[in-house]
Every structure is written in C-alpha cells, then in structure tokens.
Design an enzyme around this catalytic site. Sequence first.
Site, short mmCIF file in Angstrom:
data_model
loop_
_atom_site.label_atom_id
_atom_site.label_comp_id
_atom_site.label_asym_id
_atom_site.label_seq_id
_atom_site.Cartn_x
_atom_site.Cartn_y
_atom_site.Cartn_z
N ALA A 34 0.87 -1.18 0.00
CA ALA A 34 0.00 0.00 0.00
C ALA A 34 0.90 1.23 0.00
O ALA A 34 2.03 1.18 0.49
CB ALA A 34 -0.92 0.01 1.22
N GLU A 35 0.40 2.32 -0.54
CA GLU A 35 1.21 3.53 -0.56
C GLU A 35 0.35 4.78 -0.49
O GLU A 35 -0.80 4.79 -0.93
CB GLU A 35 2.09 3.57 -1.80
CG GLU A 35 1.37 3.40 -3.11
CD GLU A 35 2.32 3.23 -4.29
OE1 GLU A 35 1.84 3.14 -5.41
OE2 GLU A 35 3.55 3.20 -4.07
N GLY A 36 0.91 5.81 0.16
CA GLY A 36 0.26 7.10 0.26
C GLY A 36 1.22 8.17 -0.23
O GLY A 36 2.19 7.87 -0.93
N PHE A 38 3.56 10.33 1.36
CA PHE A 38 4.94 10.26 1.82
C PHE A 38 5.17 9.00 2.66
O PHE A 38 6.01 8.98 3.55
CB PHE A 38 5.28 11.50 2.66
CG PHE A 38 5.28 12.76 1.86
CD1 PHE A 38 6.38 13.11 1.09
CD2 PHE A 38 4.18 13.60 1.84
CE1 PHE A 38 6.40 14.27 0.34
CE2 PHE A 38 4.17 14.77 1.10
CZ PHE A 38 5.29 15.10 0.33
N VAL A 41 3.58 1.06 2.79
CA VAL A 41 3.47 -0.12 3.64
C VAL A 41 4.02 -1.29 2.84
O VAL A 41 3.61 -1.53 1.71
CB VAL A 41 2.02 -0.39 4.08
CG1 VAL A 41 1.96 -1.64 4.95
CG2 VAL A 41 1.46 0.81 4.84
N ASP A 156 -11.34 8.96 11.31
CA ASP A 156 -11.23 8.53 9.91
C ASP A 156 -11.66 7.07 9.77
O ASP A 156 -11.00 6.29 9.08
CB ASP A 156 -9.80 8.73 9.40
CG ASP A 156 -9.74 8.77 7.87
OD1 ASP A 156 -10.79 9.06 7.24
OD2 ASP A 156 -8.67 8.52 7.31
#
Length: 316
Positions: A34-36, A38, A41, A156
């Site tokens: 997974a990535e966001g 900055f 994971v 959230d």
Amino acid sequence: MWRFKQFMPKEQAGLEGRTVDVGSLKVHVRNVIAEGGFSCVYLARDAVNSSKQYALKHVICQDGESLDLVMKEISVMKLLKGHPNVVMLVAHAILDMGRTMEAMLVMEFCEKSLVTVLENRGAGYFEEKKILLIFRDVCNAVFAMHCQSPPIAHRDLKAENVLLGADGAWKLCDFGSTSTNHKCFNRPEEMGIEEDNIRKHTTPAYRAPEMWDLYRREVISEKVDIWALGCLLYRICYFKSAFDGESKLQILNGNYRIPDSPKFSASVTSLIKDMLEASPDARPNITQARYGPVLMSYCRQSCRSACLVVYICFKC
C-alpha cells in the site's frame, strides 16, 4: 488516501529488498502492499524466523506536523495494544535523517481490507449475520477508544481502515487522525485551523455534519465516529455510500434513503438511522450502539454476561 496494491513482483524501490532494524526487531523488506503521499506499507518477514511476516509502514516526515501524526499513531496503538480488534504494533523506530525524520512501524500483517472484500464480493449481498459480525468487531475497537479519558476519536473510520486479521477478526488501523480535543470552535482562527485539519485528515463520505459546517456551533467530539459507523454499516449492507457523490448539503441535512432491496431487519435499519442523526446529541454513544440488542445477539455466549456487567469484552 491509501492505495492497496496487488501482490505481484515489481521493480525495486524504497526499502524493498533491504534488511532493516526496527527497535529490537530485524526484518527483511519485501514488496510494497500500500502507498500514500509520503509513506509506504511493505510486506516484511522476520529475519530470524522467516515464518513470521509483518506489515512495515515507512513514513518520511518532512515537517513537525507529519512527525506529530506518526507519534500520535504510535501512542494510540501502544495504548490499545492487546485489543483483538486493533492492528497490533510490534515494533517502531524514529530515525533522524538530517533534513527529514523517518518513522518505521512494524505491525501485524493483515492480508485484506474490508474495502477489498466489499469490492470483490461478486453479485450477491452479505447475510445480516455476517454484516453484524464485521460491524461488531469494529465497534469493539471504537469502544476501547471512546472509553479512554478523555475519549479518543478515531475521526477517519472507513472501510479502507478495517483489516481482516489472520485470526479471522476484523481490526481497526490508521490512528494518525485521532483526537481528544473535543470542543465547539468559535474563534475564526481556531475554526480555520480545524477546517484545515478536517480537510486533510478525514474522508468526505464518512465526515459528520458538524465537521462540514463549523458555524453550526456544535461540539466536534467522539460522536463523529458514531456518524462514520453509520456510514460504514450502510456501506457493508448496501455496497454504496449513504450520500450520493459525498454531497455536503445531503450530509448536513442527514438526507439519505434506505434501499428497498436487499431487505434487512428493522433493528439494523433503525441502528443506521440512529447513528446518522444530523445532530451529534441525537446519536447514540458507542456503548448504546455496541451493547444494544442488535449487536449483543452476536456476542459469544461464553462472555455475554461479562459484557452486560462491564460493557466490554475483548473476546467478542
């Protein structure tokens, strides 16, 4: 927004292929899952015992605000450690890289998110029992947060932040948006700061009316999680958002429709309606939602009496 990736080989980037020390733990970093913006994971394996695998969250903190978010996430996960419906923090480290700080969080590995399960469910809907078992687990985690002093609001809650553990339990994750600052914002400068926080750290489709319009002069508290739970239960039941297009006006008015199909019991639709009350004061608290008759029927018989007495059961 996190974007989960399929498990497949890809070109090496970031920490992939490296062996890193996180606290007293040494792990071999594999592929990105997974990535966001900055952060990433990764799937990681214990360098000593290769049968153990983890999720390694790597965050590049470019300013004090992003570091504060990571420290908040670590603090909440440590506080809730051992709860069966909270993703477990195994080890963590904060590294000073000169211009930036980098955080590494080693967590238990959960292969699927609830949003993935919903998107891959096929043509049919879930049976009511399955829906309430999922929802019960999420409520258990929220209950543990709201019972702190002061209560911790997640802020959230959404399907993307609910993961399926290897033990079959659903677990809450991503605690960087949490808050204990429950208040009504009146001063313009305070309102501006809070509006910016809400915009950056909450998700529109799950955002409570009082967060959309601070001029309503309503206290923004842990009741925002109750609204989000209503949105989540609606989505698990009907596989869509309660509010078309994340419309601000619809949300402010609490304007949504319970579909004619599929049919669920009146107790389930009533629970959705109670949690999606536009006024936070009209919504149930987490004790009323979790330990009301709807979910208590899905508390395992062996611990039901304990739940009734102390209103919490980590076994459920």
